[in-house]
Scaffold this active site. Structure first.
Site, PDB file in Angstrom:
ATOM      1  N   GLY A  91       2.252  21.512 -12.709  1.00 32.96           N
ATOM      2  CA  GLY A  91       2.134  20.912 -14.042  1.00 32.96           C
ATOM      3  C   GLY A  91       2.228  19.399 -13.959  1.00 32.96           C
ATOM      4  N   ARG A  94       4.309  13.760 -14.096  1.00 35.74           N
ATOM      5  CA  ARG A  94       4.445  12.322 -14.384  1.00 35.74           C
ATOM      6  C   ARG A  94       3.209  11.808 -15.107  1.00 35.74           C
ATOM      7  NH1 ARG A  94       3.365   8.828  -9.001  1.00 35.74           N
ATOM      8  NH2 ARG A  94       2.001  10.243  -7.893  1.00 35.74           N
ATOM      9  N   LYS A 114      -0.831   8.061 -16.326  1.00 37.42           N
ATOM     10  CA  LYS A 114      -0.179   8.582 -15.109  1.00 37.42           C
ATOM     11  C   LYS A 114       0.964   7.646 -14.722  1.00 37.42           C
ATOM     12  CE  LYS A 114      -1.390   9.785 -10.338  1.00 37.42           C
ATOM     13  NZ  LYS A 114      -2.512   9.992  -9.412  1.00 37.42           N
ATOM     14  N   GLY A 127       9.101  11.013 -12.828  1.00 36.08           N
ATOM     15  CA  GLY A 127       8.009  10.882 -13.802  1.00 36.08           C
ATOM     16  C   GLY A 127       7.284   9.545 -13.725  1.00 36.08           C
ATOM     17  N   ASP A 253      -4.467  22.442  -6.754  1.00 33.03           N
ATOM     18  CA  ASP A 253      -4.209  21.694  -8.000  1.00 33.03           C
ATOM     19  C   ASP A 253      -4.951  20.362  -8.000  1.00 33.03           C
ATOM     20  OD1 ASP A 253      -2.128  21.470  -5.883  1.00 33.03           O
ATOM     21  OD2 ASP A 253      -1.502  19.737  -7.068  1.00 33.03           O
ATOM     22  N   ASN A 254      -5.481  19.966  -6.849  1.00 29.13           N
ATOM     23  CA  ASN A 254      -6.225  18.715  -6.772  1.00 29.13           C
ATOM     24  C   ASN A 254      -7.720  18.970  -6.629  1.00 29.13           C
ATOM     25  OD1 ASN A 254      -3.866  17.225  -6.980  1.00 29.13           O
ATOM     26  ND2 ASN A 254      -3.551  17.166  -4.767  1.00 29.13           N
ATOM     27  N   ASP A 263      -7.147  12.812  -7.706  1.00 28.08           N
ATOM     28  CA  ASP A 263      -5.914  12.597  -6.960  1.00 28.08           C
ATOM     29  C   ASP A 263      -6.126  11.724  -5.736  1.00 28.08           C
ATOM     30  OD1 ASP A 263      -3.371  12.664  -5.789  1.00 28.08           O
ATOM     31  OD2 ASP A 263      -2.940  14.486  -6.904  1.00 28.08           O
TER      32      ASP A 263
HETATM   33  P1  AMP Z   1       0.290  15.287  -6.318  1.00 26.30           P
HETATM   34  O1  AMP Z   1       0.840  15.252  -4.929  1.00 26.30           O
HETATM   35  O2  AMP Z   1       0.085  13.924  -6.930  1.00 26.30           O
HETATM   36  O3  AMP Z   1      -0.880  16.165  -6.475  1.00 26.30           O
HETATM   37  O4  AMP Z   1       1.455  15.900  -7.224  1.00 26.30           O
HETATM   38  C1  AMP Z   1       1.957  17.194  -7.060  1.00 26.30           C
HETATM   39  C2  AMP Z   1       2.906  17.538  -8.169  1.00 26.30           C
HETATM   40  O5  AMP Z   1       4.054  16.695  -8.144  1.00 26.30           O
HETATM   41  C3  AMP Z   1       2.329  17.400  -9.567  1.00 26.30           C
HETATM   42  O6  AMP Z   1       2.847  18.447 -10.341  1.00 26.30           O
HETATM   43  C4  AMP Z   1       2.851  16.061 -10.002  1.00 26.30           C
HETATM   44  O7  AMP Z   1       2.911  15.952 -11.415  1.00 26.30           O
HETATM   45  C5  AMP Z   1       4.248  16.060  -9.394  1.00 26.30           C
HETATM   46  N1  AMP Z   1       4.772  14.707  -9.178  1.00 26.30           N
HETATM   47  C6  AMP Z   1       4.351  13.778  -8.309  1.00 26.30           C
HETATM   48  N2  AMP Z   1       5.086  12.644  -8.398  1.00 26.30           N
HETATM   49  C7  AMP Z   1       6.021  12.873  -9.352  1.00 26.30           C
HETATM   50  C8  AMP Z   1       7.080  12.088  -9.903  1.00 26.30           C
HETATM   51  N3  AMP Z   1       7.343  10.850  -9.497  1.00 26.30           N
HETATM   52  N4  AMP Z   1       7.827  12.662 -10.877  1.00 26.30           N
HETATM   53  C9  AMP Z   1       7.585  13.917 -11.303  1.00 26.30           C
HETATM   54  N5  AMP Z   1       6.599  14.695 -10.820  1.00 26.30           N
HETATM   55  C10 AMP Z   1       5.821  14.185  -9.861  1.00 26.30           C
HETATM   56 MG    MG Z   2      -2.215  16.082  -8.007  1.00 29.32          MG
END
Ligand code: AMP
Ligand code: MG
Length: 488
Positions: A91, A94, A114, A127, A253-254, A263
């Site tokens: 989900g 952030r 973002k 976040g 998810d990406n 992403d």
């Molecule tokens: P990503 O690696 O960017 O695809 O992120 C994977 C998951 O981690 C997603 O659900 C993002 O929303 C969550 N996420 C990444 N960075 C943060 C953060 N700083 N705070 C909260 N959730 C995060």
């Molecule tokens: Mg992502």
């Protein structure tokens, strides 16, 4: 509050009309001192937004989430995903979707902040996002767009006036991301695992209406949905391979349903041609290495098909058969697109069976002699046989002769072949050392001019103009391989 008629916002919120399980209504968390760092004037204008208005303090407040534009319905999207092969609930942890901007031309795009604060999906995270990675996403996503590769876009970056804590204290920032939609393979996996089949069907119908209206009336429209996503991903991943783009974190998810690249965490462009190239510090096994991208694309699409199974046929075995049949097209489609793209890179218009061997021979020599991927094709395009290891070899001279003979066997002139090569071989890519240099100046000195120049140069990658040479040079060789990082 700024009125929409001044800023040009024109929101609809179709995603928010999906069943409640697909999102959590969440406001961005206001920040201390928003400051606009970069605004994408062209993109803003094409979306019907008023650039002058958005450059004011009000604009910074909007892009920081301190002010919510009229008509927006801020929410965090629910999704799941296979991360490096392991399935989990994710989900928007952030990010907040403000809504969909409907442009004066009637185009509908998601507007997402973002780095906008914690949401119900944040788990342990803060976040937030740091300035460097948000500018990195801005630079590379806009470069991808200019290269002609479907991608989410970057509208603006603001700094928050608040620190974020990673390994060190860094300036906080928020990126405004623009996307055809943020529907992911992981959105469907979420629905398949945690929603009802009725909700899964509603989601699939929504995706069809939003991205594939041409096949909505097909007899088995969910099978058509699978087929169309397979087609778009086969096109997308072929385009990545053709420019040497390594996504770095192809978790499900990406991977978007729209076929846009999403992403920009640990992605990077390959310099020296080596199919095993991997930049991401956490990708120890090389799961997402350059050469694996098409394979992983197929793997992710199989997860998408799995999620769709209950909609494909009421009998599960039949459903699996239908899905497998479509999935087997992916490899063929990908290969077809890749080969067509490679022919274009060599100025070849028609098809001969031996073309693939000609291409493979070149790639093999490039690997063996550690040739730079982009610059090799640029040199062939400009007919500049720079003094590199590859070009000095007798094998290359032999190959060059064969290639010229091949060009002689098609109807089109050599001039036409060269035009095709100019359109197909970028001179300018976001080279890692150039991106790092721009980020360093921005983050450490508050000097954004290096980044602005880089963004400008990257916006015209096929110009083949005299003043671009500076941006084609390779970094001084370093003892350390280039590394990128996730979760920044
Ligand atoms: P990503 O690696 O960017 O695809 O992120 C994977 C998951 O981690 C997603 O659900 C993002 O929303 C969550 N996420 C990444 N960075 C943060 C953060 N700083 N705070 C909260 N959730 C995060
Ligand atoms: Mg992502």
């Amino acid at each position: 509050m700024t009125k929409n008629k001044e800023t040009g916002w024109n929101f609809d919120n179709s995603y928010a009309r999906l069943p409640q399980s697909f999102f959590a209504s969440t406001n961005p968390t206001p920040v201390r001192a928003p400051k606009l760092i970069i605004l994408n004037d062209q993109l803003a204008t094409s979306l019907g937004l008023n650039v002058e208005e958005l450059k004011s303090e009000e604009g910074a407040a909007l892009f920081a989430g301190n002010e919510i534009p009229e008509g927006a319905f801020p929410l965090a999207q629910a999704y799941a995903g296979h991360q490096f092969g392991h399935f989990t609930m994710l989900g928007d942890g952030r990010a907040v979707l403000l809504g969909e901007q409907v442009s004066p031309q009637g185009e509908r795009v998601d507007i997402q902040l973002k780095g906008s604060g914690r949401t119900p999906y944040s788990r342990g995270g803060d976040g937030r996002a740091a300035l460097g990675p948000m500018l990195r996403e801005y630079i590379i996503s806009e470069a991808m767009h200019a290269l002609g590769i479907p991608t989410t876009r970057s509208l603006a970056v603001v700094t928050t006036g608040e620190p974020v804590y990673r390994e060190t204290e860094l300036p906080g920032a928020i990126l405004t991301r623009v996307a055809a939609s943020h529907l992911r393979v992981g959105t469907f996996q979420y629905a398949a695992n945690w929603s009802t089949v009725d909700d899964l069907r509603i989601l699939a119908d929504y995706a069809l209406k939003r991205h594939f209206p041409d096949v909505e009336a097909n007899e088995n429209r969910y099978l058509s949905l699978l087929q169309e996503v397979i087609k778009r991903q086969a096109e997308l991943i072929a385009k990545w391979q053709l420019v040497g783009f390594i996504h770095g974190v192809m978790n499900t998810d990406n991977m978007t349903i729209s076929g846009e690249t999403i992403d920009y965490g640990p992605c990077a462009f390959m310099d020296v041609y080596d199919p095993a190239t991997v930049f991401s510090s956490i990708d120890i096994q090389g799961r997402y290495a350059y050469r694996n991208q098409p394979l992983i694309g197929g793997w992710n699409l199989a997860r998408f098909a799995e999620a769709l199974l209950p909609l494909l046929h009421e009998d599960q075995e039949q459903a699996i058969k239908l899905a497998e049949d479509k999935l087997s097209d992916f490899t063929k489609l990908y290969h077809h697109n890749w080969l067509a793209g490679m022919r274009a890179k060599l100025g070849i218009f028609n098809e001969e069976t031996e073309d693939e061997a000609l291409i493979e021979n070149l790639l093999q020599m490039m690997q063996e002699h550690q040739a730079d991927y982009t610059n090799t094709f640029r040199a062939l395009t400009l007919d500049q046989r720079e003094d590199t290891n590859l070009f000095r070899t007798p094998e290359f001279t032999q190959w060059h002769k064969q290639w010229q003979e091949r060009l002689g066997r098609q109807q089109e002139s050599k001039a036409a072949a060269n035009e095709l090569m100019r359109r197909s071989n970028p001179a300018i890519i976001p080279r890692n050392h150039r991106v790092e240099e721009a980020l360093k100046a921005a983050v450490e000195q508050g000097d954004y001019s290096v980044m602005e120049r880089l963004v400008a140069v990257l916006s015209n990658p096929y110009a083949h103009s005299a003043d671009e040479a500076d941006y084609c040079t390779l970094p001084a060789s370093s003892a350390e391989p280039y590394r990128t990082f996730c979760g920044t």
